[in-house]
Design an enzyme around this catalytic site. Structure first.
Site, PDB file in Angstrom:
ATOM      1  N   HIS A 201       0.844  -1.203   0.000  1.00 44.78           N
ATOM      2  CA  HIS A 201       0.000   0.000   0.000  1.00 44.78           C
ATOM      3  C   HIS A 201       0.882   1.258   0.000  1.00 44.78           C
ATOM      4  O   HIS A 201       0.574   2.237  -0.681  1.00 44.78           O
ATOM      5  CB  HIS A 201      -0.873   0.057   1.258  1.00 44.78           C
ATOM      6  CG  HIS A 201      -1.838  -1.084   1.410  1.00 44.78           C
ATOM      7  ND1 HIS A 201      -1.724  -2.023   2.414  1.00 44.78           N
ATOM      8  CD2 HIS A 201      -2.932  -1.435   0.686  1.00 44.78           C
ATOM      9  CE1 HIS A 201      -2.723  -2.885   2.312  1.00 44.78           C
ATOM     10  NE2 HIS A 201      -3.466  -2.566   1.277  1.00 44.78           N
TER      11      HIS A 201
ATOM     12  N   SER B 279       0.833  -9.031   1.553  1.00 39.35           N
ATOM     13  CA  SER B 279      -0.629  -8.965   1.644  1.00 39.35           C
ATOM     14  C   SER B 279      -1.053  -8.863   3.099  1.00 39.35           C
ATOM     15  O   SER B 279      -0.386  -9.432   3.980  1.00 39.35           O
ATOM     16  CB  SER B 279      -1.236 -10.230   1.028  1.00 39.35           C
ATOM     17  OG  SER B 279      -2.584 -10.371   1.417  1.00 39.35           O
TER      18      SER B 279
HETATM   19  P1  AMP Z   1      -6.435  -3.971  -0.252  1.00 37.52           P
HETATM   20  O1  AMP Z   1      -6.276  -3.150   0.970  1.00 37.52           O
HETATM   21  O2  AMP Z   1      -5.949  -5.377  -0.108  1.00 37.52           O
HETATM   22  O3  AMP Z   1      -7.811  -3.881  -0.859  1.00 37.52           O
HETATM   23  O4  AMP Z   1      -5.464  -3.340  -1.332  1.00 37.52           O
HETATM   24  C1  AMP Z   1      -5.548  -1.988  -1.680  1.00 37.52           C
HETATM   25  C2  AMP Z   1      -4.709  -1.759  -2.898  1.00 37.52           C
HETATM   26  O5  AMP Z   1      -3.346  -2.098  -2.610  1.00 37.52           O
HETATM   27  C3  AMP Z   1      -5.135  -2.623  -4.093  1.00 37.52           C
HETATM   28  O6  AMP Z   1      -5.088  -1.835  -5.269  1.00 37.52           O
HETATM   29  C4  AMP Z   1      -4.099  -3.701  -4.108  1.00 37.52           C
HETATM   30  O7  AMP Z   1      -3.872  -4.259  -5.385  1.00 37.52           O
HETATM   31  C5  AMP Z   1      -2.866  -2.955  -3.613  1.00 37.52           C
HETATM   32  N1  AMP Z   1      -1.884  -3.900  -3.075  1.00 37.52           N
HETATM   33  C6  AMP Z   1      -2.076  -4.826  -2.118  1.00 37.52           C
HETATM   34  N2  AMP Z   1      -0.957  -5.537  -1.904  1.00 37.52           N
HETATM   35  C7  AMP Z   1      -0.035  -5.060  -2.774  1.00 37.52           C
HETATM   36  C8  AMP Z   1       1.325  -5.399  -3.072  1.00 37.52           C
HETATM   37  N3  AMP Z   1       1.968  -6.371  -2.438  1.00 37.52           N
HETATM   38  N4  AMP Z   1       1.956  -4.680  -4.017  1.00 37.52           N
HETATM   39  C9  AMP Z   1       1.324  -3.683  -4.678  1.00 37.52           C
HETATM   40  N5  AMP Z   1       0.051  -3.323  -4.455  1.00 37.52           N
HETATM   41  C10 AMP Z   1      -0.622  -4.002  -3.520  1.00 37.52           C
END
Ligand code: AMP
Length: 284
Positions: free
Chosen positions: A37, A185
């Site tokens: 993020h 993640s």
């Molecule tokens: P989330 O909080 O999991 O919904 O993710 C929010 C945003 O962060 C989304 O656009 C995800 O694709 C991005 N994101 C999550 N993990 C990663 C990562 N390891 N590398 C790049 N972007 C990420």
């Protein structure tokens, strides 16, 4: 840094920034912020004059039996991270703010949401596109930032924006990984030390695909078989899918003759993990 909990408040603050001619960037997240993020936020801070991060665990993108209740919500730490990274405004709406008492309007993207995660998480993408459409309408950003980590999501959002003529640009940032290749993640927190080791096989399987394509192998079936072979080294890992699809249309292909998305989803203990890479055959 300011915090807004209501749509009215976030709109007012963004409007004030826009009236000063500022370029508005939005990074939608579900919180539990990590270096993946942060990379998105840093990119937004670099590109834009006013950066909004939304933190909202969106209930409509979780399927029954998934981890909605247990999803980590470390708000204080998230706010510290945002402050340090140069965010101007954090939007932390309640479910009530986002959906009211009876939400009857949904955004669905056909076709692109059918394969991969769409098969295993019915309704997931409808929740994602609906919440993103709402966030785009509330914040009215010039640019919104998404991660390649959720490759299918990025493709679906781009298509929604194009099809509905939404006036913003979508930027997709590269996946941030642990040193062993595991994609960072929020759900990695659910993994034990052994499961984390096993999870590194996911990226190894994706690298294998890249290596085979680089070596001239084009037959998707045999590449997928080799990828599955690598994943099978961890007997505790339950494979949901291993697939290689056209990177734009997400259509099944037998022979790799264009840019493809190689994607993997597995269940490991309490966690469902996804990862992908884009692979190109290069000049013919
Ligand atoms: P989330 O909080 O999991 O919904 O993710 C929010 C945003 O962060 C989304 O656009 C995800 O694709 C991005 N994101 C999550 N993990 C990663 C990562 N390891 N590398 C790049 N972007 C990420």
């Amino acid at each position: 840094m300011e915090i807004a909990e209501t749509t009215t408040s976030v709109r007012e603050k963004v409007k004030a920034a826009r009236s000063q001619g500022k370029k508005i960037g939005l990074v939608p997240t579900m919180g539990a912020l990590h270096i993946g993020h942060i990379a998105l936020i840093e990119r937004a801070v670099q590109d834009c004059d006013f950066v909004v991060v939304s933190i909202f665990v969106n209930p409509t993108q979780f399927c029954p039996g998934e981890d909605l209740e247990n999803y980590p919500r470390p708000l204080e730490t998230d706010l510290e991270i945002c402050e340090k990274t140069g965010v101007d405004l954090v939007f932390t709406p309640t479910t009530e703010q986002m959906y009211g008492t009876a939400n009857l309007t949904w955004v669905t993207v056909d076709k692109l949401t059918e394969p991969l995660c769409g098969r295993f998480r019915p309704g997931h993408f409808r929740g994602v596109t609906t919440v993103c459409a709402k966030l785009f309408n509330i914040v009215l950003p010039d640019v919104a930032y998404f991660g390649q980590k959720d490759g299918q999501q990025a493709i679906v959002i781009k298509k929604m924006v194009a099809d509905l003529n939404m006036p913003l640009q979508i930027v997709v940032c590269t996946t941030i990984r642990e040193p062993d290749g595991l994609a960072v993640s929020s759900r990695n927190q659910y993994l034990t030390a052994q499961q984390k080791k096993d999870a590194a096989l996911i990226y190894q399987s994706l690298r294998k695909c890249e290596e085979l394509v680089g070596g001239g192998v084009t037959d998707t079936e045999s590449i997928i078989a080799e990828m599955r072979q690598i994943l099978s080294r961890a007997p505790a890992m339950e494979i949901e899918y291993v697939n290689i699809l056209d990177a734009e249309t997400l259509e099944q292909i037998d022979s790799i003759d264009r840019k493809v998305l190689a994607a993997v989803a597995v269940k490991l203990g309490q966690a469902r993990l996804i990862d992908n890479i884009l692979v190109d055959v290069g000049p013919q």
